[in-house]
Design an enzyme around this catalytic site. Structure first.
Site, short mmCIF file in Angstrom:
data_model
loop_
_atom_site.label_atom_id
_atom_site.label_comp_id
_atom_site.label_asym_id
_atom_site.label_seq_id
_atom_site.Cartn_x
_atom_site.Cartn_y
_atom_site.Cartn_z
N CYS A 79 -89.86 35.01 22.21
CA CYS A 79 -89.23 35.47 23.45
C CYS A 79 -89.30 34.40 24.55
O CYS A 79 -88.59 33.41 24.47
CB CYS A 79 -89.85 36.80 23.85
SG CYS A 79 -88.76 37.78 24.88
N HIS A 170 -90.92 40.41 19.29
CA HIS A 170 -92.38 40.30 19.42
C HIS A 170 -93.14 40.87 18.22
O HIS A 170 -93.66 41.98 18.30
CB HIS A 170 -92.82 41.10 20.66
CG HIS A 170 -92.40 40.50 21.96
ND1 HIS A 170 -93.14 39.54 22.60
CD2 HIS A 170 -91.32 40.74 22.72
CE1 HIS A 170 -92.52 39.20 23.73
NE2 HIS A 170 -91.42 39.91 23.82
N GLU A 172 -96.03 40.24 17.31
CA GLU A 172 -97.45 40.43 17.67
C GLU A 172 -97.72 41.83 18.20
O GLU A 172 -98.86 42.23 18.35
CB GLU A 172 -97.90 39.35 18.66
CG GLU A 172 -97.41 39.51 20.10
CD GLU A 172 -95.95 39.09 20.31
OE1 GLU A 172 -95.26 38.77 19.32
OE2 GLU A 172 -95.50 39.08 21.47
N1 GLN Z 1 -87.19 37.80 30.12
C1 GLN Z 1 -88.28 36.88 29.91
C2 GLN Z 1 -87.89 35.46 30.28
O1 GLN Z 1 -86.76 35.21 30.53
C3 GLN Z 1 -88.74 36.91 28.47
C4 GLN Z 1 -89.27 38.28 28.13
C5 GLN Z 1 -90.34 38.27 27.09
O2 GLN Z 1 -90.96 37.24 26.78
N2 GLN Z 1 -90.61 39.44 26.56
O3 GLN Z 1 -88.70 34.60 30.33
#
Ligand code: GLN
Length: 190
Positions: A79, A170, A172
């Protein structure tokens, strides 16, 4: 036992640590350049990519981390971690490692879909993977060395480029350790 670093500037690094410990790795939280010495692999967690980027600059981690990853260190970003690894974003300006040849769109699934879960078919993984997406990015452009391993509505959400693995979701947070296992399996034997 492999020594796996988890970038611990911000975000859900503890959950990654727990997953890696479960898989038999020794885990080291990385906050300073000296924490990078001797790692066999590194994980960059989810969180807020702008904050992770700014803190990495402040703690002088950007350059040494970039060099290690370019040198072949097995790396996995989830992410915000995927965002931080990328070479460019569809919009905005923030510090990036620029090692994974993809263009990423942040918060790509829109307000209606801020957080959602989806069953994913991942290349080479067997049974479907339960993907947890939280204000997730998608990959909007991939370079020629990048393999797309999973998609949602035709948007890439899991990619690999040699030693670098990235997911918009995610693992994890799910208890399904197969993707972290892929990272550990990619550590070259000594
Ligand atoms: N929206 C976040 C970003 O742009 C990422 C979200 C996340 O890591 N769950 O950094």
């Amino acid at each position: 036992m492999p020594l796996v670093g988890v970038l611990a500037l911000q975000g859900d690094f503890r959950e990654h640590g727990r997953t890696l410990t479960r898989l038999g790795a020794e885990v080291r939280e990385v906050r300073l350049p000296t924490d990078l010495a001797g790692l066999d692999a590194i994980v960059i967690p989810g969180g807020e990519s702008t904050t992770i980027g700014k803190l990495a600059v402040r703690f002088e981690l950007l350059e040494p981390l970039r060099r290690l990853i370019e040198g072949g260190l097995p790396t996995y970003g989830t992410c915000a971690g995927l965002i931080f690894l990328s070479v460019a974003l569809t919009e905005g300006d923030q510090p990036l490692l620029g090692v994974l040849d993809v263009v990423v769109q942040r918060n790509a699934f829109g307000r209606q879909n801020e957080s959602f879960e989806a069953s994913l078919d991942i290349e080479g993984l067997g049974a479907p993977f339960h993907g947890v997406f939280i204000r997730a990015p998608w990959v909007s452009k991939v370079g020629s060395a990048v393999e797309v391993l999973a998609t949602v509505d035709e948007h890439p959400v899991m990619v690999r480029q040699h030693n670098i693995l990235g997911t918009s979701f995610h693992p994890e947070l799910t208890g399904d350790d197969r993707i972290h296992q892929m990272l550990i399996d990619s550590i070259p034997a000594e």
